[in-house]
Design a protein around this motif. Sequence first.
Motif, PDB file in Angstrom:
ATOM      1  N   ASP B 261       0.853  -1.194  -0.027  1.00 34.40           N
ATOM      2  CA  ASP B 261       0.064  -0.050  -0.168  1.00 34.40           C
ATOM      3  C   ASP B 261       0.768   1.427  -0.016  1.00 34.40           C
ATOM      4  OD1 ASP B 261      -2.316  -1.796   0.234  1.00 34.40           O
ATOM      5  OD2 ASP B 261      -2.077  -1.900   2.273  1.00 34.40           O
ATOM      6  N   GLY B 262       2.267   1.088  -0.051  1.00 38.50           N
ATOM      7  CA  GLY B 262       3.102   2.171  -0.087  1.00 38.50           C
ATOM      8  C   GLY B 262       3.508   2.677   1.259  1.00 38.50           C
ATOM      9  N   ASN B 263       2.981   1.990   2.271  1.00 36.18           N
ATOM     10  CA  ASN B 263       3.482   2.542   3.622  1.00 36.18           C
ATOM     11  C   ASN B 263       4.924   2.228   3.523  1.00 36.18           C
ATOM     12  OD1 ASN B 263       0.867   3.353   4.275  1.00 36.18           O
ATOM     13  ND2 ASN B 263       0.587   1.152   4.405  1.00 36.18           N
ATOM     14  N   GLN B 264       5.874   3.089   4.620  1.00 36.30           N
ATOM     15  CA  GLN B 264       7.002   2.484   4.757  1.00 36.30           C
ATOM     16  C   GLN B 264       7.096   1.528   6.160  1.00 36.30           C
ATOM     17  OE1 GLN B 264      10.657   4.538   5.942  1.00 36.30           O
ATOM     18  NE2 GLN B 264      10.836   5.889   4.434  1.00 36.30           N
ATOM     19  N   VAL B 265       7.755   0.425   5.622  1.00 32.81           N
ATOM     20  CA  VAL B 265       7.567  -0.796   6.683  1.00 32.81           C
ATOM     21  C   VAL B 265       8.884  -1.173   7.236  1.00 32.81           C
ATOM     22  CG1 VAL B 265       5.195  -1.472   6.390  1.00 32.81           C
ATOM     23  CG2 VAL B 265       7.131  -2.458   5.156  1.00 32.81           C
ATOM     24  N   ARG B 266       9.935  -1.146   6.354  1.00 29.56           N
ATOM     25  CA  ARG B 266      11.122  -1.484   6.751  1.00 29.56           C
ATOM     26  C   ARG B 266      10.931  -2.951   7.270  1.00 29.56           C
ATOM     27  NH1 ARG B 266      15.773   0.516   5.281  1.00 29.56           N
ATOM     28  NH2 ARG B 266      16.020   2.558   4.972  1.00 29.56           N
ATOM     29  N   THR B 267      10.366  -3.862   6.727  1.00 25.52           N
ATOM     30  CA  THR B 267      10.355  -5.023   7.426  1.00 25.52           C
ATOM     31  C   THR B 267      11.398  -6.169   6.896  1.00 25.52           C
ATOM     32  OG1 THR B 267       8.643  -6.949   7.770  1.00 25.52           O
ATOM     33  CG2 THR B 267       8.557  -6.116   5.401  1.00 25.52           C
ATOM     34  N   GLY B 268      11.377  -7.497   7.279  1.00 29.50           N
ATOM     35  CA  GLY B 268      12.290  -8.501   6.792  1.00 29.50           C
ATOM     36  C   GLY B 268      12.801  -9.174   8.125  1.00 29.50           C
ATOM     37  N   GLN B 269      13.428 -10.367   7.781  1.00 26.98           N
ATOM     38  CA  GLN B 269      14.093 -10.969   8.951  1.00 26.98           C
ATOM     39  C   GLN B 269      15.500 -11.380   8.369  1.00 26.98           C
ATOM     40  OE1 GLN B 269      12.099 -14.670   9.666  1.00 26.98           O
ATOM     41  NE2 GLN B 269      11.998 -14.377  11.889  1.00 26.98           N
ATOM     42  N   THR B 270      16.371 -11.274   9.182  1.00 28.39           N
ATOM     43  CA  THR B 270      17.762 -11.376   8.819  1.00 28.39           C
ATOM     44  C   THR B 270      18.053 -12.819   8.861  1.00 28.39           C
ATOM     45  OG1 THR B 270      18.384  -9.051   9.516  1.00 28.39           O
ATOM     46  CG2 THR B 270      20.319 -10.529   9.026  1.00 28.39           C
ATOM     47  N   PRO B 271      18.404 -13.677   7.676  1.00 29.11           N
ATOM     48  CA  PRO B 271      18.650 -14.871   7.815  1.00 29.11           C
ATOM     49  C   PRO B 271      20.184 -15.017   8.389  1.00 29.11           C
ATOM     50  CG  PRO B 271      18.668 -14.537   5.615  1.00 29.11           C
ATOM     51  CD  PRO B 271      18.239 -13.027   6.402  1.00 29.11           C
ATOM     52  N   THR B 371       8.175 -18.748   1.356  1.00 27.77           N
ATOM     53  CA  THR B 371       8.665 -17.461   1.379  1.00 27.77           C
ATOM     54  C   THR B 371       7.552 -16.596   0.606  1.00 27.77           C
ATOM     55  OG1 THR B 371      10.749 -18.306   0.699  1.00 27.77           O
ATOM     56  CG2 THR B 371      10.568 -16.008   0.307  1.00 27.77           C
ATOM     57  N   ALA B 372       6.982 -16.891  -0.544  1.00 31.72           N
ATOM     58  CA  ALA B 372       5.852 -16.190  -1.091  1.00 31.72           C
ATOM     59  C   ALA B 372       4.632 -16.065  -0.198  1.00 31.72           C
ATOM     60  CB  ALA B 372       5.433 -16.868  -2.511  1.00 31.72           C
ATOM     61  N   ILE B 373       4.378 -17.123   0.492  1.00 29.77           N
ATOM     62  CA  ILE B 373       3.355 -16.826   1.320  1.00 29.77           C
ATOM     63  C   ILE B 373       3.423 -15.708   2.565  1.00 29.77           C
ATOM     64  CG2 ILE B 373       1.872 -18.119   3.044  1.00 29.77           C
ATOM     65  CD1 ILE B 373       2.175 -20.520   1.343  1.00 29.77           C
ATOM     66  N   THR B 374       4.774 -15.956   2.883  1.00 31.50           N
ATOM     67  CA  THR B 374       5.046 -14.913   4.171  1.00 31.50           C
ATOM     68  C   THR B 374       5.041 -13.434   3.537  1.00 31.50           C
ATOM     69  OG1 THR B 374       6.573 -16.455   5.066  1.00 31.50           O
ATOM     70  CG2 THR B 374       7.092 -14.165   5.664  1.00 31.50           C
ATOM     71  N   GLY B 375       5.742 -13.483   2.156  1.00 30.86           N
ATOM     72  CA  GLY B 375       5.201 -12.027   1.476  1.00 30.86           C
ATOM     73  C   GLY B 375       3.987 -11.626   1.601  1.00 30.86           C
ATOM     74  N   GLU B 376       2.954 -12.505   1.372  1.00 33.69           N
ATOM     75  CA  GLU B 376       1.667 -12.106   1.341  1.00 33.69           C
ATOM     76  C   GLU B 376       1.137 -11.560   2.814  1.00 33.69           C
ATOM     77  OE1 GLU B 376      -0.862 -11.986  -1.115  1.00 33.69           O
ATOM     78  OE2 GLU B 376       1.307 -12.391  -2.346  1.00 33.69           O
ATOM     79  N   LEU B 377       1.664 -12.406   3.900  1.00 32.87           N
ATOM     80  CA  LEU B 377       1.328 -12.087   5.503  1.00 32.87           C
ATOM     81  C   LEU B 377       2.035 -10.626   5.635  1.00 32.87           C
ATOM     82  CD1 LEU B 377       1.817 -15.366   7.206  1.00 32.87           C
ATOM     83  CD2 LEU B 377      -0.264 -14.220   7.425  1.00 32.87           C
ATOM     84  N   LEU B 378       3.052 -10.493   5.287  1.00 37.39           N
ATOM     85  CA  LEU B 378       3.558  -9.238   5.446  1.00 37.39           C
ATOM     86  C   LEU B 378       3.088  -8.165   4.624  1.00 37.39           C
ATOM     87  CD1 LEU B 378       7.381 -10.337   6.050  1.00 37.39           C
ATOM     88  CD2 LEU B 378       5.685  -9.724   7.692  1.00 37.39           C
ATOM     89  N   ASN B 379       2.209  -8.356   3.735  1.00 36.77           N
ATOM     90  CA  ASN B 379       1.777  -7.303   2.715  1.00 36.77           C
ATOM     91  C   ASN B 379       2.989  -6.715   1.651  1.00 36.77           C
ATOM     92  OD1 ASN B 379      -0.424  -5.969   1.169  1.00 36.77           O
ATOM     93  ND2 ASN B 379      -0.245  -4.348   2.616  1.00 36.77           N
TER      94      ASN B 379
END
Lengths: 406, 406
Positions: B261-271, B371-379
């Motif tokens: 939606d264009g919001n700044q989220v800075r998400t992700g998990q460091t593997p 990975t793709a499903i996690t992307g959906e969950l994190l939008n």
Amino acid sequence: MRLLYREFFDKSFINSIENECIRLKKRITKTFGNWGFSLVKKDTDLVNYFESQKGKWNRFVQIGMGGSVLGAQALCEFLSVPKGKSIEFVDDIGSSCVSSLNYSPNTCYHVVSKSGSTVETIANLIYLINHFKGNPDKQIIISTGSSGFLKEYADNHNIKRFLIPDNVGGRYSLFTPVGMAAASFLEYDIDKIFAGMNRALENLISDTPASPYLLAVITSEFLRKNRRNLVLFCYSERLLKTVYWFRQLWAESLGKLIDRDGNQVRTGQTPIVAQGTSDQHSQIQLYREGPLDKLFCFFRGPADHDEKLHAGPDFDRFSYLSGHSLNEIKYAEYSATKDSLAEHSPVISIETDSCSEQSFGLLIMNLMLATAITGELLNIDAFNQPGVELGKQLTKSILTKNEIRL
Amino acid sequence: MRLLYREFFDKSFINSIENECIRLKKRITKTFGNWGFSLVKKDTDLVNYFESQKGKWNRFVQIGMGGSVLGAQALCEFLSVPKGKSIEFVDDIGSSCVSSLNYSPNTCYHVVSKSGSTVETIANLIYLINHFKGNPDKQIIISTGSSGFLKEYADNHNIKRFLIPDNVGGRYSLFTPVGMAAASFLEYDIDKIFAGMNRALENLISDTPASPYLLAVITSEFLRKNRRNLVLFCYSERLLKTVYWFRQLWAESLGKLIDRDGNQVRTGQTPIVAQGTSDQHSQIQLYREGPLDKLFCFFRGPADHDEKLHAGPDFDRFSYLSGHSLNEIKYAEYSATKDSLAEHSPVISIETDSCSEQSFGLLIMNLMLATAITGELLNIDAFNQPGVELGKQLTKSILTKNEIRL
């Protein structure tokens, strides 16, 4: 060794960390004489032993876990293994290490464990003994502490034994026989390694700002600001094992539950190895756009001058590559990656100019000192590792109860 | 492939994540037909080509960065390289890769870049061409997208070219020629790889709870709880490169600044890759006592049954090792380490039972789907990588201005 930091931060921040270093130096100078790792001297028994064995072996296998091999690996990669000699490291158990363990007559097997009872090391030793066709006692040497199973085993079998001093922790033991046996086998100049190490110690008490203080102040400053990950981004093949050695040093020394006053702190910084240039294509997306929880420490060693590329007419679009060697392109990427990360994250860099014995001693001692000083800043014991016992007990209990299914 | 999670969590948590998987399945099933990576079919042109070249080459060098080599490396390590053939991967530039690049007449050089303009890959190709003594066009094959420099280069020189479909991102491209060329060279059974891959897709829409949903729900649940690091703790030599491949997939796909939606989220998990058993001696102190910011995902493959140890009377204190092989001890350490970490941190484990083509296809597709499903969950968009451009521009500008000093 140079620590680059001034180009990455603004003036007031630079002033504040440099002033903090001056305050810190006054405080540390009092205690630092007690740090065992800084007192290590050349082991003349070891040097004489390898002198007397000259020409006997052309292969050296070092068997140990963590600090018992990482430092020696770092040394061999940094200085490179001379032709006609080979060296292998066994720091795991199972299929992968069996070929190194198999007996061969021209090999010196160096078994290393400070406690003298590291279970993987003992298991590998048993495997080796089970496969020995000759007289194992003549090809095995042992480095261990002043007591423990390996000491007794060596003494009972008249196996040549070297001492890891009690006041030097495993991960700080590179300058003891743990690292210096491989150095002797490969005929590196041990006096020069110690000269580099002593140079670091002299710098620490001189008037100019020394890298270990700066590294400690910068990392703990950013740890306070929730930069809980330290990415060790390595752009030199000669330095990759050094970075893995440092990864253990930083993780085990600073990852602590309890501070010196007994308060629960759960402190520490998670070191993460990244390899240039390949991890630019694997991790940079996360590093630039993901959570702002990382401090980046680059490592750059000297590069060989290699042949320049000639991009012919077919490669017009890439004509800017012409006249550059692969190593030069790699170092352009080092600079570019540093700068692109510095947009949103703190970045520092450690550069070494030559792959000499002296540079190695200097680099390693600077990194050890920085770690110990950071321990002081965090008010934790940088020399113990209370958190590793449970896993060992559980392993023993599983094996005793025969609960394995492969 | 089995995802172990039930033994690590309490009943109410297990119920909540399993219910979340059911909800998620309804939502995902609608969009998942659009994920290009799940639509890949066997490339018969590729299979026919390698069939026609049989016996011509005994060495295969794959040149590419990140997703252009990691998946093929994972495959070769998992299934192992048959005797008489050798395979090398070049995913860096500089001294280390030069020996692989040097010309030899019995070698197939596979140059891979989806964009067709990855600068390291092009530089390595130029180096290769500069050193070619014969007719390069007969020994080079290229896998690339439907447009770009490499496509034109291949067409101009009549070089055999394979297509990486436009709707399959580089890090999701293992089942395209990017991974399947090496598989064909090594004569793996590609139909079985696809059978495993399809099995994962079938499981996803079946009624039983499927691993990808579970992995996605568990990781994003703990990401919300500030477990921002995902430690990939690998206890199988056959799986280590798969873990490195997954490290890229997870980092690049989920490390994002902006959500859909264009919001700044800075998400992700460091593997973070950890290697059993050696990293028990390098990182466990930090993992157990340091910050509670880690979720642990163990990887365990099948182990060869190897010879049992006989601890003789000298090793009395370690008699519990007798009757166990090195591999068995390794897997006891796997269990023990898992349990010791589970005291304070969330732990899950992925186990595979055999090193077959089918198991590999299943495992890889499950990890891509997760990975793709996690992307959906994190939008977020799990398929782009907007953050990697700046470094590339800076590299070009440094090289153009000749600003390098080695």
